[in-house]
Design a protein around this motif. Structure first.
Motif, mmCIF file in Angstrom:
data_model
loop_
_atom_site.group_PDB
_atom_site.id
_atom_site.type_symbol
_atom_site.label_atom_id
_atom_site.label_comp_id
_atom_site.label_asym_id
_atom_site.label_seq_id
_atom_site.Cartn_x
_atom_site.Cartn_y
_atom_site.Cartn_z
ATOM 1 N N THR A 67 -9.896 9.372 0.130
ATOM 2 C CA THR A 67 -9.885 9.471 -1.287
ATOM 3 C C THR A 67 -11.303 9.028 -1.764
ATOM 4 O OG1 THR A 67 -7.741 8.949 -1.809
ATOM 5 C CG2 THR A 67 -9.335 8.810 -3.604
ATOM 6 N N TYR B 203 -7.103 3.495 -7.604
ATOM 7 C CA TYR B 203 -6.249 4.564 -7.024
ATOM 8 C C TYR B 203 -5.104 3.997 -6.371
ATOM 9 C CZ TYR B 203 -10.587 7.436 -7.866
ATOM 10 O OH TYR B 203 -11.602 8.157 -8.460
ATOM 11 N N ARG B 204 -4.949 2.763 -6.184
ATOM 12 C CA ARG B 204 -3.799 1.850 -5.686
ATOM 13 C C ARG B 204 -4.235 0.627 -6.113
ATOM 14 N NH1 ARG B 204 -4.542 1.684 0.679
ATOM 15 N NH2 ARG B 204 -5.442 -0.333 0.693
ATOM 16 N N VAL C 2 -13.835 7.419 -3.728
ATOM 17 C CA VAL C 2 -13.799 6.269 -4.768
ATOM 18 C C VAL C 2 -15.031 5.674 -5.145
ATOM 19 C CG1 VAL C 2 -12.007 5.321 -3.318
ATOM 20 C CG2 VAL C 2 -14.239 4.579 -2.534
ATOM 21 N N TYR D 138 -8.800 -1.590 -1.314
ATOM 22 C CA TYR D 138 -9.229 -0.797 -0.307
ATOM 23 C C TYR D 138 -10.908 -0.863 0.127
ATOM 24 C CZ TYR D 138 -9.386 2.029 -4.453
ATOM 25 O OH TYR D 138 -9.512 2.276 -5.749
ATOM 26 N N VAL E 109 -7.099 5.137 0.984
ATOM 27 C CA VAL E 109 -6.064 4.588 0.105
ATOM 28 C C VAL E 109 -4.585 4.940 0.153
ATOM 29 C CG1 VAL E 109 -5.353 5.321 -2.633
ATOM 30 C CG2 VAL E 109 -7.780 5.205 -1.891
ATOM 31 N N THR F 39 0.749 -1.225 0.051
ATOM 32 C CA THR F 39 -0.064 0.093 -0.172
ATOM 33 C C THR F 39 0.961 1.370 0.044
ATOM 34 O OG1 THR F 39 -0.221 0.104 2.462
ATOM 35 C CG2 THR F 39 -1.871 -1.081 1.397
ATOM 36 N N GLU G 154 -12.629 -0.021 -7.219
ATOM 37 C CA GLU G 154 -11.573 -0.815 -6.584
ATOM 38 C C GLU G 154 -10.111 -1.095 -7.183
ATOM 39 O OE1 GLU G 154 -10.594 -1.734 -3.869
ATOM 40 O OE2 GLU G 154 -11.157 -3.651 -3.091
ATOM 41 N N SER G 155 -9.210 -0.784 -6.508
ATOM 42 C CA SER G 155 -7.834 -0.989 -7.167
ATOM 43 C C SER G 155 -7.518 -0.180 -8.351
ATOM 44 C CB SER G 155 -7.745 -2.435 -7.605
ATOM 45 O OG SER G 155 -7.765 -3.453 -6.414
#
Length: 375
Positions: A342, A355-356, A344, A360, A332, A104, A352-353
């Motif tokens: 953040t 922003y990184r 989302v 999360y 995030v 992360t 999901e997945s």
């Protein structure tokens, strides 16, 4: 050439991959002044590049943990496909945790030698849920259970976002074809504990669960009670009963990272593998137990997930405390207090997945009951 322990790694050569609970890839340049090659480089140039690095892989456990074994097999295959011989790469197992499973931190640390990677495994779990939901429908149609008895069980490890994302996506996949389905979740407090998983499965079976997704161990030694209709335990004894299981395929990422070092190109700070990259796979459908039409349905759903016309966490398909989820701030950036940072939810779904790479999604949606939250 210096040994693995003696080699002094530059910031460029030392690469941390957050793909597993404790998996790291060390790419050490073993020849001075390596050249940078483009995508049109000759086979001889590729062979030369392959001999100029020495990949090292570090895992928390050894081959007895299927979670780690998946990384180990991917590492070996990636090296073989890059013409890196077995006597060139190194594998160190049973090394204390080196890189967090969900990876992360890389996108906030600003270090050019720190990289995270994950895959949209929630899409694979959604597909597995679709298969389970179709089986439940078959059981309802045949009179084995009633619609209000369509209950699934899920044995999770921890109450982390990664696990919440996993069991929620499995549930939503089932719910997309079997609207009456509910699910109960219990936790083990471990990524790898056959005994705890057996105890969790026993609890769920005794509570009427008819379907199970996979767990971290090679198989859950199911107890001698009324067997669930659709467990995903891929052993000889249970092979006639197991459902398709999602898995990470880390070969694409390992190949990408190895090639980046060979070519002198940039490794993404935060990389997300997908169904399209081959990083998320579903085991073959079990013809012994699958409901008629399941493969066609899976192919249809898979195509929609890949082209973006379907989103796993479409907010029109679930509620939270009876209300639609129109806005949600997720943690995030992962500060010490897990502060939401953040937004989302947009365009009708939870991103999901994006922003990184690491999951999360930590929303508790309606229809899923947690039997305990000790972990």
């Amino acid at each position: 050439m210096k040994s693995f322990n003696e080699h002094t790694f530059s910031r460029r050569q030392f690469v941390k991959l957050g793909g597993g609970s404790a998996v790291a890839l060390v790419l050490a340049g073993c020849a001075s002044g390596g050249s940078s090659t483009g995508s049109d480089s000759s086979a001889s140039d590729s062979s030369s590049s392959a001999t100029s690095i020495k990949p090292g892989f570090i895992t928390l456990h050894d081959e007895n943990s299927t979670y780690d074994l998946n990384f180990i097999n991917a590492a070996k295959e990636a090296c073989q496909e890059q013409d890196i011989s077995e006597d060139t790469y190194m594998l160190k197992t049973n090394v204390p945790q080196f890189c967090h499973s969900t990876g992360t931190k890389a996108h906030t640390e600003g270090l050019d030698n720190y990289h995270n990677a994950f895959a949209s495994i929630y899409e694979g779990r959604y597909l597995a849920g679709v298969a389970a939901g179709m089986k439940l429908n078959e059981m309802i149609d045949s009179g084995k259970i009633t619609a209000d008895q369509a209950k699934m069980g899920y044995v999770g490890a921890y109450t982390y976002a990664e696990v919440i994302s996993g069991y929620t996506s499995f549930y939503l996949g089932a719910k997309s074809v079997c609207p009456s389905v509910t699910m109960e979740v219990t936790f083990t407090g471990s990524w790898y504990d056959e005994t705890a998983e057996k105890e969790g499965a026993t609890k769920l079976i005794n509570d009427g669960a008819s379907s199970f997704p996979s767990t971290q161990t090679p198989w859950v030694p199911l107890p001698p009670v009324k067997m669930p209709a659709f467990p995903t335990s891929p052993t000889t004894e249970a092979r006639r009963m197991h459902a398709p299981t999602p898995r990470f395929n880390w070969v694409p990422y390992y190949k990408f990272a190895i090639r980046a070092v060979m070519d002198g190109s940039t490794i993404d700070t935060d990389w997300t593998g997908t169904l399209s990259t081959g990083s998320v796979e579903l085991t073959d459908l079990n013809s012994y137990v699958a409901a008629d039409g399941t493969q066609d349905k899976l192919d249809e759903v898979n195509s929609k997930l890949e082209d973006g016309s379907l989103h796993v966490f479409d907010t029109s398909t679930f509620t939270v405390k009876g209300a639609k989820l129109d806005s949600y701030k997720a943690d995030v950036d992962t500060d010490a207090n897990y502060t939401p940072d953040t937004e989302v939810v947009s365009d009708g779904y939870f991103h999901e997945s994006e922003y990184r790479s690491a999951p999360y999604f930590d929303v508790q949606i309606d229809g899923i009951e947690l039997l305990d939250t000790a972990f």
